[in-house]
Design an enzyme around this catalytic site. Structure first.
Site, PDB file in Angstrom:
ATOM      1  N   GLY A  14       2.510   2.165  10.685  1.00 31.42           N
ATOM      2  CA  GLY A  14       3.443   3.271  10.481  1.00 31.42           C
ATOM      3  C   GLY A  14       4.188   3.700  11.736  1.00 31.42           C
TER       4      GLY A  14
ATOM      5  N   GLU B 112      -6.800   4.482   8.188  1.00 27.64           N
ATOM      6  CA  GLU B 112      -6.622   5.896   7.846  1.00 27.64           C
ATOM      7  C   GLU B 112      -7.889   6.452   7.179  1.00 27.64           C
ATOM      8  OE1 GLU B 112      -2.918   5.515   5.734  1.00 27.64           O
ATOM      9  OE2 GLU B 112      -1.924   4.976   7.607  1.00 27.64           O
TER      10      GLU B 112
ATOM     11  N   GLU C 147      -5.001  -5.233  10.950  1.00 26.74           N
ATOM     12  CA  GLU C 147      -4.008  -4.170  11.090  1.00 26.74           C
ATOM     13  C   GLU C 147      -4.254  -3.417  12.401  1.00 26.74           C
ATOM     14  OE1 GLU C 147      -2.276  -3.012   7.020  1.00 26.74           O
ATOM     15  OE2 GLU C 147      -3.972  -1.723   7.420  1.00 26.74           O
TER      16      GLU C 147
ATOM     17  N   HIS D 165      -9.453   0.846   5.400  1.00 28.37           N
ATOM     18  CA  HIS D 165      -8.154   1.074   6.044  1.00 28.37           C
ATOM     19  C   HIS D 165      -8.363   2.023   7.229  1.00 28.37           C
ATOM     20  CE1 HIS D 165      -4.033   2.386   6.673  1.00 28.37           C
ATOM     21  NE2 HIS D 165      -3.634   1.349   5.956  1.00 28.37           N
TER      22      HIS D 165
ATOM     23  N   ASN E  24       0.863  -1.189   0.000  1.00 27.45           N
ATOM     24  CA  ASN E  24       0.000   0.000   0.000  1.00 27.45           C
ATOM     25  C   ASN E  24       0.896   1.234   0.000  1.00 27.45           C
ATOM     26  OD1 ASN E  24      -1.837   2.038   0.514  1.00 27.45           O
ATOM     27  ND2 ASN E  24      -2.226   1.442   2.641  1.00 27.45           N
ATOM     28  N   TRP E  25       0.939   1.895  -1.128  1.00 27.60           N
ATOM     29  CA  TRP E  25       1.810   3.082  -1.222  1.00 27.60           C
ATOM     30  C   TRP E  25       1.224   4.299  -0.529  1.00 27.60           C
ATOM     31  CZ3 TRP E  25       4.565   3.880  -6.613  1.00 27.60           C
ATOM     32  CH2 TRP E  25       5.558   2.906  -6.751  1.00 27.60           C
ATOM     33  N   LYS E  26      -0.035   4.216  -0.128  1.00 21.38           N
ATOM     34  CA  LYS E  26      -0.723   5.377   0.457  1.00 21.38           C
ATOM     35  C   LYS E  26      -0.576   6.593  -0.475  1.00 21.38           C
ATOM     36  CE  LYS E  26       0.325   3.462   4.952  1.00 21.38           C
ATOM     37  NZ  LYS E  26       0.123   3.613   6.378  1.00 21.38           N
TER      38      LYS E  26
ATOM     39  N   SER F  18       3.573  -2.186  10.291  1.00 24.74           N
ATOM     40  CA  SER F  18       5.041  -2.163  10.390  1.00 24.74           C
ATOM     41  C   SER F  18       5.679  -3.501  10.023  1.00 24.74           C
ATOM     42  CB  SER F  18       5.471  -1.705  11.783  1.00 24.74           C
ATOM     43  OG  SER F  18       5.007  -0.385  12.020  1.00 24.74           O
TER      44      SER F  18
ATOM     45  N   GLY G 287       2.852  -1.215   4.232  1.00 16.80           N
ATOM     46  CA  GLY G 287       2.827   0.175   3.796  1.00 16.80           C
ATOM     47  C   GLY G 287       4.241   0.645   3.495  1.00 16.80           C
ATOM     48  N   GLY G 288       4.927   1.119   4.524  1.00 15.95           N
ATOM     49  CA  GLY G 288       6.272   1.665   4.353  1.00 15.95           C
ATOM     50  C   GLY G 288       7.217   0.720   3.616  1.00 15.95           C
TER      51      GLY G 288
HETATM   52  C1  PEP Z   1      -0.676   0.001   5.876  1.00 18.30           C
HETATM   53  O1  PEP Z   1      -0.573   1.012   5.204  1.00 18.30           O
HETATM   54  O2  PEP Z   1      -1.673  -0.702   5.767  1.00 18.30           O
HETATM   55  C2  PEP Z   1       0.404  -0.353   6.793  1.00 18.30           C
HETATM   56  C3  PEP Z   1       0.310  -1.462   7.464  1.00 18.30           C
HETATM   57  O3  PEP Z   1       1.467   0.523   6.886  1.00 18.30           O
HETATM   58  P1  PEP Z   1       2.901   0.213   7.556  1.00 18.30           P
HETATM   59  O4  PEP Z   1       3.382  -1.100   6.996  1.00 18.30           O
HETATM   60  O5  PEP Z   1       3.751   1.348   7.129  1.00 18.30           O
HETATM   61  O6  PEP Z   1       2.709   0.131   9.031  1.00 18.30           O
END
Ligand code: PEP
Length: 247
Positions: free
Chosen positions: A171, A97, A165, A95, A10-12, A207, A228-229
């Site tokens: 993040g 966010e 999640e 999500h 997920n590039w957000k 993460s 994500g990251g």
């Molecule tokens: C996400 O964006 O769903 C996520 C889990 O981000 P990260 O891996 O950066 O925590």
């Protein structure tokens, strides 16, 4: 039952047109052994059309969100039909966010899942508890309630993916322990309302990194990861792919 592993990135809200070259760099970094897992990238909507033209056949594209309608007067929204039209096969829905930053309720998520299903997209439904809910001992009930309320009637476990999640892990660099993540995934599988819960693919997100993915994937109810990251850097994403293939 053996379930096919799935890694989703997920590039957000990251990535410009120049970053489409990520696909080429990833292809060069791919393992030279068979890739028998599903790999999904969810870039920002602005890059999907360009990426679809350059996407290798072992990588599926997904949206990061979709509207609950196929078309109409919804300024700024992107419908699941539009995502499918661009070549997407998946869409992230619910999500955290979106739930927090855009006030998305379970009912809204459910409507989006229904719309995604109608467009023949596979929704990746995110559920997760806050730190406060965890400290109150409510983590399991929060996520199982979220999952059930986000599912339209008659949803097949083959047509959806659930991503656990924990909000406090997204993040932040903090990750659930593999044992704790397993408890949460097992609870989701047990709470699945249909009789096909064994087929349900459950991802862990929060993460995820090359250094922790292997232990997470070793848990019996964790079938993949939503990163994500770690999806932004080819080096990290390729390392996640390798870990999922061998685990
Ligand atoms: C996400 O964006 O769903 C996520 C889990 O981000 P990260 O891996 O950066 O925590």
């Amino acid at each position: 039952m053996s379930r096919r592993a799935l890694l989703a990135g997920n590039w957000k809200m990251n990535g410009l047109r120049q970053d489409v070259r990520w696909l080429k760099v990833l292809a060069e970094a791919m393992p030279d052994f068979p890739v028998d897992i599903d790999i999904v990238l969810c870039p920002p909507a602005t890059l999907i059309a360009q990426m679809a033209q350059e996407c290798p056949d072992w990588l599926a594209l997904g949206g990061q969100d979709c509207a609950a309608h196929a078309k109409g007067a919804y300024t700024g929204d992107i419908s699941p039909v539009m995502l499918a039209d661009l070549g997407c096969r998946y869409v992230i829905v619910g999500h955290s966010e979106r739930r927090t930053g855009h006030a998305e309720t379970d009912q809204k998520v459910c409507a989006k899942v229904e719309a995604a299903r109608a467009a023949e997209l596979i929704p990746i439904i995110c559920v997760g508890e806050s730190l406060e809910q965890r400290e109150q001992g409510k983590a399991v009930s929060v996520i199982t309630d979220q999952m059930i309320a986000s599912l339209p009637g008659g949803m097949s476990a083959h047509a959806v993916v659930i991503a656990y999640e924990p909000v406090w892990a997204i993040g932040t660099g903090k990750t659930a322990t593999p044992e704790d993540a397993q408890i949460m995934h097992q609870a989701l599988r047990t709470a699945w309302p249909g009789e096909d819960g064994d087929a349900l693919r459950l991802l862990y997100g929060g993460s995820v990194k090359p250094s922790n993915v292997f232990e997470l994937m070793a848990q019996p109810d964790i079938d993949g990861a939503l990163a994500g990251g770690a999806s932004l850097e080819v080096k990290d994403f390729a390392a996640l792919i390798r870990s999922l293939i061998v685990s």
